[in-house]
Design a protein around this motif. Structure first.
Motif, short mmCIF file in Angstrom:
data_model
loop_
_atom_site.label_atom_id
_atom_site.label_comp_id
_atom_site.label_asym_id
_atom_site.label_seq_id
_atom_site.Cartn_x
_atom_site.Cartn_y
_atom_site.Cartn_z
N GLU A 33 13.97 -14.61 9.05
CA GLU A 33 13.11 -13.68 8.31
C GLU A 33 11.65 -14.12 8.33
O GLU A 33 10.75 -13.31 8.16
N GLY A 44 9.14 -11.27 11.17
CA GLY A 44 10.46 -10.99 10.66
C GLY A 44 11.53 -10.89 11.73
O GLY A 44 11.28 -11.14 12.90
N TYR A 53 5.44 -0.85 10.60
CA TYR A 53 5.88 -0.64 9.21
C TYR A 53 5.16 0.58 8.63
O TYR A 53 5.77 1.41 7.97
N LYS A 60 6.03 -4.09 4.60
CA LYS A 60 6.52 -5.36 5.10
C LYS A 60 7.18 -6.12 3.95
O LYS A 60 6.70 -6.07 2.82
N GLU A 62 9.66 -9.78 2.76
CA GLU A 62 10.23 -11.08 3.10
C GLU A 62 11.75 -11.03 3.11
O GLU A 62 12.40 -11.96 3.57
N GLN A 67 14.02 -6.10 6.14
CA GLN A 67 13.56 -6.18 7.53
C GLN A 67 14.57 -5.53 8.47
O GLN A 67 14.19 -4.84 9.43
N THR A 71 13.95 -2.45 10.93
CA THR A 71 14.24 -2.62 12.36
C THR A 71 15.18 -1.53 12.85
O THR A 71 14.95 -0.93 13.91
#
Length: 95
Positions: A33, A44, A53, A60, A62, A67, A71
């Motif tokens: 990550e 990420g 994003y 965005k 963490e 993520q 994706t």
């Protein structure tokens, strides 16, 4: 108890698509990550750019699961499936 991005992907995708996604993410970030591209804003597990994003209407994060969602959203919009994204990556070195 927290679930990992890999666990979520395994639940969301069929085995073939999960296999393609793991190959792609393995090349991009090895599921880290905190992976950061040193020459761009890509970061990420999916190595998405800040602008990606923004185009997805997402922030965005963490969180590996967040993520992964971003994706998969990107993959769906651009390639439809993880296997199509993986095939593109193999030909061009990016997805």
């Amino acid at each position: 108890m927290q679930v990992s991005a890999k666990e979520v992907a395994r639940e969301l995708l069929n085995p073939k698509q999960y296999g393609c996604l793991t190959k792609l993410i393995g090349k991009e970030s090895a599921w880290r990550e905190t992976a950061q591209n040193p020459i761009s804003t890509a970061s990420g597990i999916g190595q998405l750019l800040d602008s990606t994003y923004s185009r997805l209407g997402m922030q965005k994060s963490e969180s590996g699961v967040a993520q992964l969602v971003a994706t998969l959203s990107y993959i769906h919009r651009r390639h439809v499936t993880p296997c199509a994204a993986w095939n593109h990556f193999q030909k061009r070195g990016w997805y």
